[in-house]
Design an enzyme around this catalytic site. Structure first.
Site, short mmCIF file in Angstrom:
data_model
loop_
_atom_site.label_atom_id
_atom_site.label_comp_id
_atom_site.label_asym_id
_atom_site.label_seq_id
_atom_site.Cartn_x
_atom_site.Cartn_y
_atom_site.Cartn_z
N MET A 159 44.56 21.00 37.46
CA MET A 159 45.09 19.88 38.73
C MET A 159 46.68 20.49 39.07
O MET A 159 47.42 19.20 39.19
CB MET A 159 45.32 18.83 38.54
CG MET A 159 44.93 17.48 39.27
SD MET A 159 43.43 17.79 40.67
CE MET A 159 43.13 16.30 41.32
N GLY A 160 46.65 21.35 39.02
CA GLY A 160 48.26 21.80 40.52
C GLY A 160 47.56 21.63 42.12
O GLY A 160 46.82 21.57 41.90
N ARG A 161 48.74 22.47 42.83
CA ARG A 161 49.14 22.48 44.23
C ARG A 161 47.54 23.21 44.07
O ARG A 161 47.90 21.69 45.38
CB ARG A 161 49.96 23.43 44.67
CG ARG A 161 51.22 23.37 43.51
CD ARG A 161 52.14 24.36 44.13
NE ARG A 161 52.24 25.21 43.28
CZ ARG A 161 52.93 25.58 42.40
NH1 ARG A 161 54.01 24.87 42.82
NH2 ARG A 161 52.87 26.50 42.18
N THR A 206 38.04 30.12 42.62
CA THR A 206 38.91 31.11 43.69
C THR A 206 40.26 31.35 42.57
O THR A 206 41.57 31.36 43.12
CB THR A 206 39.44 30.05 44.62
OG1 THR A 206 39.75 28.80 44.38
CG2 THR A 206 37.69 29.57 45.49
N SER A 207 40.01 31.42 41.48
CA SER A 207 41.43 31.34 40.13
C SER A 207 41.49 32.87 39.82
O SER A 207 41.89 33.63 40.53
CB SER A 207 41.55 30.29 39.44
OG SER A 207 40.68 29.78 38.71
N ARG A 208 40.83 32.84 38.44
CA ARG A 208 40.79 34.47 38.27
C ARG A 208 39.45 34.92 37.55
O ARG A 208 38.66 34.12 37.27
CB ARG A 208 41.72 34.89 37.19
CG ARG A 208 43.58 35.03 37.81
CD ARG A 208 43.28 36.37 38.52
NE ARG A 208 44.52 36.16 39.10
CZ ARG A 208 45.24 35.83 40.24
NH1 ARG A 208 43.67 36.02 40.91
NH2 ARG A 208 46.09 35.53 40.29
N GLU A 229 37.55 43.54 39.46
CA GLU A 229 37.25 43.79 41.46
C GLU A 229 37.98 44.75 40.95
O GLU A 229 38.86 45.66 40.91
CB GLU A 229 38.38 42.62 41.80
CG GLU A 229 38.00 41.38 41.37
CD GLU A 229 39.32 40.23 41.75
OE1 GLU A 229 40.10 40.64 42.04
OE2 GLU A 229 38.83 39.01 41.47
N HIS A 273 37.64 38.55 46.99
CA HIS A 273 39.63 37.96 46.36
C HIS A 273 40.41 37.56 47.95
O HIS A 273 41.01 38.29 47.72
CB HIS A 273 39.84 38.59 45.66
CG HIS A 273 41.30 37.97 44.69
ND1 HIS A 273 41.53 37.96 43.04
CD2 HIS A 273 42.18 36.92 44.95
CE1 HIS A 273 42.21 37.37 42.50
NE2 HIS A 273 42.45 36.23 44.11
C1 DGY Z 1 47.09 34.56 44.21
O1 DGY Z 1 48.51 34.05 45.06
O2 DGY Z 1 47.28 34.24 42.66
C2 DGY Z 1 45.95 34.17 44.50
O3 DGY Z 1 44.59 34.94 43.71
C3 DGY Z 1 45.80 35.29 45.62
O4 DGY Z 1 44.78 35.34 46.92
#
Ligand code: DGY
Length: 325
Positions: A154-156, A236-238, A267, A286
């Site tokens: 729960m960051g930005r 959408t993180s890693r 990737e 990504h």
């Molecule tokens: C980041 O900045 O870490 C993102 O994954 C880029 O989209």
């Protein structure tokens, strides 16, 4: 004159900022990224480096480049850099927080809707000339109104995704995080829960955590089996946060309902990866931060981090501020 090497072409806003500060700038010219040896060779001639999330800046790379006065990662995530070695060597590390919060959360939201409403699979049916009739029972999706969103990290960005989902669909927010966020709990009537509770209660799980030893493969077979059969998984993180084989199995056998991924492991993902042929998955390469303005603002911050680091000043996005102590 200090020399800056940038390992890929980035928006001009960053390059001009460096040049206006009187720095000599060398940009990797090819569309194909430098291989590790090329990156080493180019960096050896530089005082400062702007690198990409795909550049592996490990301990041996850093020990061969102790002349670097600052490294600026063109990303908010920095799992590609060995931070403890950089700190030991006295190299400040910068990143690009804040400017990509909205774009990344928007993309997570887009993936959630695309999966919930079977956008990719239904579009594919037209392209493949399979759309013959209006189907009362065809491509039935999931409603999102009033459902429960579980945020991991729960960051930005996690907070912005929660805000979007609450504003659009009045979703109930639960989250798993190392730290309590009383102000978020109050503002969004959100609730911090255990990982297990989050798995069991969420209709949509959206992952926004950083990658570290504690988060690697936390979404594995055991986790997917605890989720609802109707659940949607968004990452959408890693890519390393989920186990790809376990995810494929969960999606293929109806253990969970669907997934939207902007990150994979490795990737790039290869075109024959079996995940791509599943009807209930939407995968993007990504691109969550890939808007014109966001990438330009990332370039600006990456450049400002370099300028500040060369002057031994506090970086804007400062991963290891302890380096100055
Ligand atoms: C980041 O900045 O870490 C993102 O994954 C880029 O989209």
């Amino acid at each position: 004159m200090d020399k800056v090497f940038i390992s890929r072409r980035i928006p001009n806003k960053g390059i001009e900022t460096l040049k206006n500060a009187g720095l000599e700038v060398k940009v990797w010219g090819s569309a194909i990224p430098p291989i590790h040896e090329e990156l080493l060779e180019m960096t050896a001639q530089a005082d400062a480096l702007i690198c990409m999330l795909s550049d592996k800046i490990d301990s041996s790379f850093l020990k061969k480049n102790t002349q670097l006065k600052v490294i600026s990662n063109y990303a908010v995530g920095f799992n590609n850099i060995d931070i403890s070695t950089a700190t030991e060597l006295g190299i400040p590390i910068g990143n690009t927080p804040d400017v990509l919060t909205d774009a990344t959360a928007d993309h997570a939201f887009t993936l959630m809707l695309a999966v919930a409403r079977k956008i990719l699979d239904s579009n594919r049916s037209i392209v493949e000339n399979k759309w013959k009739n209006w189907e009362p029972m065809g491509f039935l999706g999931q409603d999102l109104r009033g459902r429960t969103l579980g945020i991991v990290g729960m960051g930005r960005i996690g907070q912005e995704m929660a805000r979007l989902c609450q504003s659009a669909f009045d979703m109930k927010i639960i989250y798993f995080s190392n730290t309590s966020k009383p102000e978020i709990d109050k503002k969004m009537q959100a609730k911090k829960v255990s990982f297990e509770e989050l798995l069991e209660q969420s209709d949509v799980i959206s992952v926004h955590t950083s990658l570290n030893e504690g988060t690697k493969s936390i979404f594995n077979k055991e986790a997917f089996h605890k989720m609802k059969k109707s659940a949607i998984f968004i990452n959408t993180s890693r890519g390393e946060v989920h186990d790809e084989i376990d995810l494929r199995e969960a999606l293929g056998s109806g253990i969970i309902w669907g997934a939207g991924l902007d990150v994979t492991n490795p990737e790039p993902m290869s075109a024959d990866n079996p995940l791509l042929s599943l009807p209930n998955v939407v995968i993007t390469p990504h691109i969550a931060s890939a808007t014109v303005d966001t990438r330009a603002n990332m370039a600006l911050i990456a450049a400002q981090n370099i300028i500040k680091g060369l002057k031994k000043e506090k970086l804007i996005g400062f991963v290891n501020p302890q380096v100055y102590k």
